[in-house]
Design an enzyme around this catalytic site. Structure first.
Site, PDB file in Angstrom:
ATOM      1  N   CYS A 267       0.831  -1.210   0.000  1.00  0.00           N
ATOM      2  CA  CYS A 267       0.000   0.000   0.000  1.00  0.00           C
ATOM      3  C   CYS A 267       0.867   1.263   0.000  1.00  0.00           C
ATOM      4  O   CYS A 267       1.531   1.547  -0.982  1.00  0.00           O
ATOM      5  CB  CYS A 267      -0.968  -0.063   1.189  1.00  0.00           C
TER       6      CYS A 267
ATOM      7  N   HIS B 250      -3.682  -5.463   0.660  1.00  0.00           N
ATOM      8  CA  HIS B 250      -3.067  -5.888   1.934  1.00  0.00           C
ATOM      9  C   HIS B 250      -3.051  -7.416   2.054  1.00  0.00           C
ATOM     10  O   HIS B 250      -4.054  -8.009   2.457  1.00  0.00           O
ATOM     11  CB  HIS B 250      -3.845  -5.291   3.107  1.00  0.00           C
TER      12      HIS B 250
ATOM     13  N   GLU C  30      -1.672  -9.095   4.275  1.00  0.00           N
ATOM     14  CA  GLU C  30      -1.557  -9.514   5.680  1.00  0.00           C
ATOM     15  C   GLU C  30      -2.904  -9.672   6.379  1.00  0.00           C
ATOM     16  O   GLU C  30      -2.972 -10.207   7.473  1.00  0.00           O
ATOM     17  CB  GLU C  30      -0.667  -8.529   6.452  1.00  0.00           C
TER      18      GLU C  30
ATOM     19  N   SER D 260       2.218 -11.676  38.579  1.00  0.00           N
ATOM     20  CA  SER D 260       0.859 -11.133  38.752  1.00  0.00           C
ATOM     21  C   SER D 260      -0.233 -12.176  38.578  1.00  0.00           C
ATOM     22  O   SER D 260      -1.392 -11.919  38.883  1.00  0.00           O
ATOM     23  CB  SER D 260       0.636 -10.032  37.721  1.00  0.00           C
ATOM     24  N   GLY D 261       0.133 -13.351  38.063  1.00  0.00           N
ATOM     25  CA  GLY D 261      -0.914 -14.326  37.751  1.00  0.00           C
ATOM     26  C   GLY D 261      -1.339 -14.217  36.297  1.00  0.00           C
ATOM     27  O   GLY D 261      -2.119 -15.021  35.804  1.00  0.00           O
ATOM     28  N   GLY D 262      -0.833 -13.202  35.601  1.00  0.00           N
ATOM     29  CA  GLY D 262      -1.110 -13.061  34.174  1.00  0.00           C
ATOM     30  C   GLY D 262      -0.137 -13.889  33.348  1.00  0.00           C
ATOM     31  O   GLY D 262       0.825 -14.447  33.884  1.00  0.00           O
ATOM     32  N   VAL D 263      -0.402 -13.954  32.048  1.00  0.00           N
ATOM     33  CA  VAL D 263       0.393 -14.822  31.177  1.00  0.00           C
ATOM     34  C   VAL D 263       1.856 -14.359  31.083  1.00  0.00           C
ATOM     35  O   VAL D 263       2.790 -15.149  31.234  1.00  0.00           O
ATOM     36  CB  VAL D 263      -0.197 -14.845  29.744  1.00  0.00           C
ATOM     37  N   ASP D 264       2.047 -13.055  30.853  1.00  0.00           N
ATOM     38  CA  ASP D 264       3.393 -12.585  30.545  1.00  0.00           C
ATOM     39  C   ASP D 264       4.363 -12.779  31.723  1.00  0.00           C
ATOM     40  O   ASP D 264       5.464 -13.325  31.541  1.00  0.00           O
ATOM     41  CB  ASP D 264       3.370 -11.105  30.123  1.00  0.00           C
ATOM     42  N   SER D 265       3.957 -12.339  32.917  1.00  0.00           N
ATOM     43  CA  SER D 265       4.899 -12.481  34.035  1.00  0.00           C
ATOM     44  C   SER D 265       5.087 -13.959  34.382  1.00  0.00           C
ATOM     45  O   SER D 265       6.181 -14.377  34.793  1.00  0.00           O
ATOM     46  CB  SER D 265       4.446 -11.680  35.255  1.00  0.00           C
ATOM     47  N   SER D 266       4.060 -14.784  34.162  1.00  0.00           N
ATOM     48  CA  SER D 266       4.197 -16.210  34.472  1.00  0.00           C
ATOM     49  C   SER D 266       5.192 -16.886  33.532  1.00  0.00           C
ATOM     50  O   SER D 266       6.046 -17.669  33.967  1.00  0.00           O
ATOM     51  CB  SER D 266       2.850 -16.933  34.340  1.00  0.00           C
TER      52      SER D 266
END
Ligand code: XMP
Length: 512
Positions: free
Chosen positions: A82, A169, A171, A223-229
């Site tokens: 584009c 596009h 993608e 924190s119990g979230g995905v990233d920090s776990s």
């Protein structure tokens, strides 16, 4: 560090991250950079291909955009999408004109030439267009390799080099090529060897963490979230008991959050997690505070105070680990050029830069879906990995106005019933985010023979890809009836259940 990478130059398209994710799906590492930093020397180490993204700008209206020569130095394959195609045309003296009517939405592409980039595709293809300006004359030495039924120039290729320009596009999923165009570019044109696999990512990260940290200790806010776990899991795998995780209960967490974390890490026998109950302190500081941003600030500041106090107790801690992921990195780089920023940042819970510890961010190069795969591979329980996102300020943004312990307690119970039922009925994974909101208003109900006077909760469930726009989830009525009855019968203090059916925009996902 990477033996091969594709560089994506981000001109402000809302689809830039989609391009990156498609490349990664083809087991190839890619990096998104801003146009201002193209000239940085080491950006081009190991580059096997370049993609120029789309964007909201116009090369006709704004003459500042220009492609620097470094891009064309070593005959690296280039694909301009584009606005990216228009930049290529400007560079090589093609003609671009402002269209009288914007071409937006579905279009039918007719492929005119057999090219590697179209391998395995039919001669006609439904594609997605979204542009104002159009290329009206291909540059000299470029061929038109596809056009739409409206005879627009939709794809061009250099006759001598692997340089492609696409007006549509490839993608987005509305282009019905089944991902083959990006696959062809990555595999057949850039010749990626496909070494970006979960196993390789884990092995490389472990080696990197070991080399950086050596014998020091690392602390991490879990924190119990995905990233920090997942960050905790990979660091633990690399340096075992040199890692200490600190889990802070701020009194605004979901029901049994500590237990969920313990369950998630049940196969990590020797992981050190310190649980700190600071709920009293948080709730005390939130007393009489009703403004949402003020609440966020207080929670963020209190988190820092508690975390720093706990961190000081850990000897020889030289590193602070964080679960920063690649979308955070791209979004904060893009926000320095805020001209086309859609998403506002929710920056709470971040730790100050002068904490005196070095930063360890093992997920900095990974997208959320890659982080999830890593987590599963490292042995974290699937249920924890597939949890919906939960905001840093927790239930405080789900209790409009002043936060009180009794409100949070009631909300936790109602929310737990809602979420459990979503799991039981196999709806949880069909929804992007679901939760319950507490309304500090009273409504009359009838319980047994008497009248009761209780609070109201609202159910919120949305479907979204990027959390910037969202649609309410379409529940079967039976489900709603059942969950409402269950909440009212089991949570003392609740007399009524409502359903929030607003879209984002104009509403937001959270209530505050
Ligand atoms: P909104 O409410 O802005 O939410 O539509 C979009 C996404 O961001 C989450 N959110 C937050 N996350 N701190 C966070 O860490 C916050 O202050 C915050 N506010 C909203 C929200 O849960 C949703 O996933």
């Amino acid at each position: 560090m990477h033996d091969q990478k594709i560089l994506i130059i981000d001109y402000g398209s809302q689809y830039t991250q989609l391009i990156a994710r498609h490349i990664r799906e083809n087991k190839t590492y890619c990096e998104v950079i801003q146009p201002e930093s193209i000239n940085k020397k080491n950006n081009f180490d190991c580059v096997i291909g370049v993609i120029l993204s789309g964007g909201p700008n116009s090369v006709i209206e704004n003459n500042n955009y220009d492609l620097p020569d470094i891009l064309f130095k070593n005959d690296i394959p280039i694909l301009g999408i584009c606005f990216g195609m228009q930049l290529l045309c400007k560079k090589f003296n093609g003609k671009i004109q402002e269209s009288i009517s914007r071409e937006y939405g579905k279009a039918y592409l007719k492929i005119k030439k057999d090219e590697k980039i179209f391998n395995d595709l039919d001669k006609e293809l439904e594609v997605w267009m979204s542009h104002g300006d159009s290329v009206t004359e291909a540059p000299v030495n470029f061929s038109i390799i596809a056009s739409t039924d409206k005879k627009n120039i939709s794809a061009i290729k250099s006759n001598e080099k692997e340089i492609y320009g696409f007006q549509f596009h490839p993608e987005v999923t509305h282009t019905l090529d089944n991902g083959k165009i990006i696959y062809n570019f990555v595999k057949n044109i850039c010749n990626s060897t496909g070494r970006w696999t979960t196993k390789n990512i884990i092995n490389n990260q472990i080696a990197d963490i070991k080399e950086k940290v050596k014998n020091d200790n690392v602390i991490l806010g879990l924190s119990g979230g995905v990233d920090s776990s997942v960050a905790a899991a990979i660091i633990h795998k690399a340096i075992k008991n040199q890692l200490t995780c600190i889990f802070i209960d701020n009194g605004l967490l979901r029901l049994n959050e500590k237990k969920q974390v313990e369950l998630g890490f049940k196969d990590f026998k020797d992981i050190k997690i310190i649980y700190v109950d600071s709920s009293k302190l948080f709730l005390e500081r939130l007393k009489n505070i009703t403004d949402p941003e003020e609440k966020r600030k207080i929670i963020g500041k209190t988190f820092i105070d508690v975390f720093q106090k706990e961190a000081k107790k850990i000897k020889n801690a030289k590193w602070l680990a964080q679960g920063t992921i690649y979308s955070d990195v791209i979004e904060s780089a893009a926000s320095s050029d805020s001209s086309h920023l859609i998403k506002s940042h929710h920056n709470v819970g971040g730790l100050p830069k002068d904490i005196g510890l070095k930063l360890l961010e093992p997920l900095r190069e990974l997208f959320k879906d890659e982080v999830r795969k890593l987590g599963i591979n490292l042995g974290i329980e699937e249920k924890l990995i597939n949890r919906h996102p939960f905001p840093g300020p927790g239930l405080a943004v789900r209790i409009p106005g002043e936060v009180k312990k009794e409100y949070a307690d009631v909300l936790r119970q109602a929310d737990d019933i809602f979420i459990r039922m979503l799991h039981e009925k196999d709806l949880y994974n069909k929804i992007s985010q679901a939760f319950t909101v507490f309304m500090p208003v009273k409504s009359v109900g009838v319980t047994g023979d008497g009248r009761s006077y209780g609070n109201v909760v609202a159910l919120r469930a949305v479907k979204t890809i990027d959390f910037m726009t969202a649609k309410p989830f379409d529940f079967p009525f039976d489900f709603l009836e059942e969950v409402s009855t269950k909440i009212i019968n089991n949570v003392p203090g609740i007399s009524r259940v409502c359903l929030d059916i607003s879209s984002k925009p104009p509403a937001t996902i959270e209530w505050e």
